[in-house]
Motif scaffolding. Structure first.
Motif, PDB file in Angstrom:
ATOM      1  N   GLN A 145      30.945  30.849  33.930  1.00 10.95           N
ATOM      2  CA  GLN A 145      32.344  31.252  33.817  1.00 10.95           C
ATOM      3  C   GLN A 145      33.170  30.734  34.981  1.00 10.95           C
ATOM      4  O   GLN A 145      34.252  30.174  34.797  1.00 10.95           O
ATOM      5  CB  GLN A 145      32.382  32.772  33.775  1.00 10.95           C
ATOM      6  N   TYR A 149      36.193  28.067  34.690  1.00 12.51           N
ATOM      7  CA  TYR A 149      37.559  28.453  35.024  1.00 12.51           C
ATOM      8  C   TYR A 149      38.037  27.844  36.323  1.00 12.51           C
ATOM      9  O   TYR A 149      39.227  27.901  36.622  1.00 12.51           O
ATOM     10  CB  TYR A 149      37.679  29.978  35.030  1.00 12.51           C
ATOM     11  N   ALA A 203      39.349  35.586  35.628  1.00 10.40           N
ATOM     12  CA  ALA A 203      38.027  35.171  35.183  1.00 10.40           C
ATOM     13  C   ALA A 203      37.116  34.938  36.374  1.00 10.40           C
ATOM     14  O   ALA A 203      35.935  35.283  36.341  1.00 10.40           O
ATOM     15  CB  ALA A 203      38.125  33.907  34.344  1.00 10.40           C
ATOM     16  N   ASN A 206      35.796  38.092  37.727  1.00 16.30           N
ATOM     17  CA  ASN A 206      35.012  38.849  36.745  1.00 16.30           C
ATOM     18  C   ASN A 206      35.646  40.181  36.384  1.00 16.30           C
ATOM     19  O   ASN A 206      34.973  41.190  36.263  1.00 16.30           O
ATOM     20  CB  ASN A 206      33.594  39.116  37.261  1.00 16.30           C
ATOM     21  N   PHE A 210      37.627  39.597  31.303  1.00 17.32           N
ATOM     22  CA  PHE A 210      36.660  38.510  31.499  1.00 17.32           C
ATOM     23  C   PHE A 210      35.419  38.994  32.223  1.00 17.32           C
ATOM     24  O   PHE A 210      34.831  38.248  32.980  1.00 17.32           O
ATOM     25  CB  PHE A 210      37.292  37.378  32.304  1.00 17.32           C
ATOM     26  N   LEU A 295      35.798  33.233  25.440  1.00 10.22           N
ATOM     27  CA  LEU A 295      36.187  32.932  26.818  1.00 10.22           C
ATOM     28  C   LEU A 295      36.160  31.434  27.080  1.00 10.22           C
ATOM     29  O   LEU A 295      37.094  30.859  27.644  1.00 10.22           O
ATOM     30  CB  LEU A 295      35.195  33.637  27.731  1.00 10.22           C
ATOM     31  N   CYS A 299      39.223  28.673  27.739  1.00  6.13           N
ATOM     32  CA  CYS A 299      39.276  27.830  28.935  1.00  6.13           C
ATOM     33  C   CYS A 299      39.402  26.366  28.581  1.00  6.13           C
ATOM     34  O   CYS A 299      40.299  25.684  29.066  1.00  6.13           O
ATOM     35  CB  CYS A 299      38.020  28.065  29.764  1.00  6.13           C
TER      36      CYS A 299
END
Lengths: 324, 183
Positions: A145, A149, A203, A206, A210, A295, A299
């Protein structure tokens, strides 16, 4: 040597201020979440539950420090400390007023992105060191992630860099104080870039929506599964520090930082930072968690191409006409 | 005064570089590599090349290091990720290392005009940017073409010849078995 003393002094001051704000931020979040869910939130400890965060901290610190037998002891112990260091380190280059800044680097933006990128290491160390499958899965999700991001985050941060022609955060703020805030004008690369920055920042830290790496219904608690007591507190703190420092960064890059009428710069910076901080809570307690594929689609198919387009628009803005 | 932070950064870099090759644990080696790269960034910073230091952290630790860690995580075998750190030929390895160092040191010291670098030590980030897309734009573009070629190569290698989506064969269950199960 003078610079060293200045950096140490202001660094300590800023770090202390951030950590104290976070203690009260936890109280505020619990109250805010309570109100949004038609509850009262904490009311028992102190007036209006104001001493609740301190009770929480004392409770957490009293807990037994458990290290799993087959854990990688060194990594397991190092991870929470590194997490706090990396998230606090970003604050070093953020100007809280024209003079309150720990280190006025001329490559401040690079510093922010670099140190922010280091967050991968404590995440990995915690996930791997715990020797727990939930922790490892959580770490893999968190790293995937934050790497994904990272791309829209960099693109969004480059918009104010291109518009102001400066890589130093205090330079960007000073440019906005002289001309206009980037979230207001030019509104086309400015405001959407802020939105992308905001989403990417959520993101990276966290937060809901997200918070897939910590999805408690699937992963127990992600990388913090095996952590107890003081080390868990450090992770918890690092997440809040990350959010608060991210808000401060957003305020500095897109909303003119300390720029504002009537009041001293510090007041404006704090006001803007806390406004963004509250906005994060608002999002967090209003929305549900995304699925991992949603997610990633958000992105790669939306934020990244739009980010590239915004970067091109801002380059065109500077080249043709614009305000420079 | 400047030599103390330089010495510290160099010491950290050398020590962690040694740990990279000496650590029997692959994960530890990767993390020591991160510290070695961070130490290199610190060396750049001490020497006043703050742009290089920033790029070093961003690309090497944020990029290369992260990819290494992801690679380790994805290819995780069962426990015992230990790799033998002991080499069979200490002497041969030592000779080759010293020889390599000698060749590099000789090449660097024998190259003329290193002192007359295009950008002085006081170059700001803006100067570097102007130099990159001004005087040295050709080299800059060639390097980006190289990266593009590497990326395309990686895609070509990684792309499997995927079978047609309908080619997935269903399990052939004998009709009699189905009938028996239904009864």
């Amino acid at each position: 040597m003078n610079e060293l003393v200045h950096g140490a002094l202001y660094g300590t001051l800023i770090a202390t201020a951030i950590l104290s704000t976070i203690a009260m931020g936890i109280w505020f979040e619990r109250k805010f979440a309570g109100r949004m869910q038609q509850r009262l939130g904490p009311t028992i400890v102190g007036p209006a539950g104001l001493l609740q965060p301190f009770a929480d901290i004392i409770k957490l610190l009293q807990k037994e420090d458990i290290v799993p037998r087959d854990a990688d002891r060194g990594l397991f112990d190092l991870a929470p400390i590194l997490a706090v260091v990396c998230s606090l380190g970003v604050a070093a280059v953020i100007p809280f007023s024209p003079s309150i800044i720990a280190s006025d680097l001329d490559v401040g933006v690079l510093w922010v992105l670099g140190i922010g990128g280091l967050m991968v290491i404590p995440t990995f160390a915690a996930g791997w060191g715990s020797n727990n499958k939930f922790a490892l899965l959580g770490a893999m999700r968190a790293i995937a992630q934050s790497v994904s991001y990272g791309v829209p985050l960099v693109l969004a941060v480059l918009v104010p860099v291109v518009l102001s022609g400066s890589l130093s955060i205090s330079g960007i703020v000073a440019w906005q104080a002289q001309h206009h805030w980037f979230a207001v004008w030019p509104i086309v690369p400015g405001l959407p870039a802020f939105v992308i920055f905001f989403l990417a920042m959520l993101a990276e830290s966290n937060r809901i929506p997200f918070d897939i790496p910590e999805a408690e219904s699937e992963l127990v608690a992600g990388i913090t599964t095996e952590y107890t007591g003081a080390k868990f507190t450090l992770f918890y703190m690092a997440e809040y520090v990350h959010t608060l420092v991210g808000s401060a960064l957003g305020a500095a890059l897109f909303f003119g930082g300390w720029d504002g009428p009537f009041a001293p710069g510090l007041h404006w910076m704090v006001l803007k930072t806390l406004t963004l901080f509250v906005l994060i809570y608002w999002v967090r307690w209003s929305l549900l968690r995304f699925r991992a594929d949603q997610l990633m689609r958000l992105c790669w198919t939306w934020l990244t191409p739009i980010g590239v387009a915004l970067l091109l628009v801002s380059a065109a803005w500077v080249t043709f006409g614009g305000t420079n | 005064m400047e030599s103390i932070p330089f010495g510290l950064a160099a010491l950290v870099t050398l020590f962690s570089a040694l740990r990279v090759v000496r650590s029997p644990n692959l994960v530890h080696a990767a993390l020591w590599l991160g510290l070695a790269l961070l130490g290199t960034a610190a060396l750049f910073a001490v020497l006043g090349a703050s742009f290089l230091a920033g790029v070093q952290v961003l690309l090497y630790i944020g990029g290369v290091m992260t990819l290494t860690l992801v690679g380790i995580m994805i290819t995780r075998r069962h426990d015992g990720l230990n790799v033998p750190a002991e080499s069979i030929g200490h002497v041969r390895a030592g000779v080759v290392s010293v020889a390599l160092f000698a060749v590099l040191a000789w090449a660097i010291s024998a190259t003329p005009g290193l002192d007359a670098a295009p950008l002085g030590p006081d170059a700001t980030t803006q100067d570097i940017g102007h130099a990159l897309v001004g005087t040295h734009v050709l080299a800059f573009e060639v390097v980006s073409m190289l990266l593009l070629a590497a990326m395309l190569g990686a895609i070509v290698i990684a792309r499997r010849k995927d079978p047609a989506p309908h080619a997935v064969t269903h399990l052939h269950v004998p009709a009699t078995a189905v009938r028996e199960a239904a009864e």
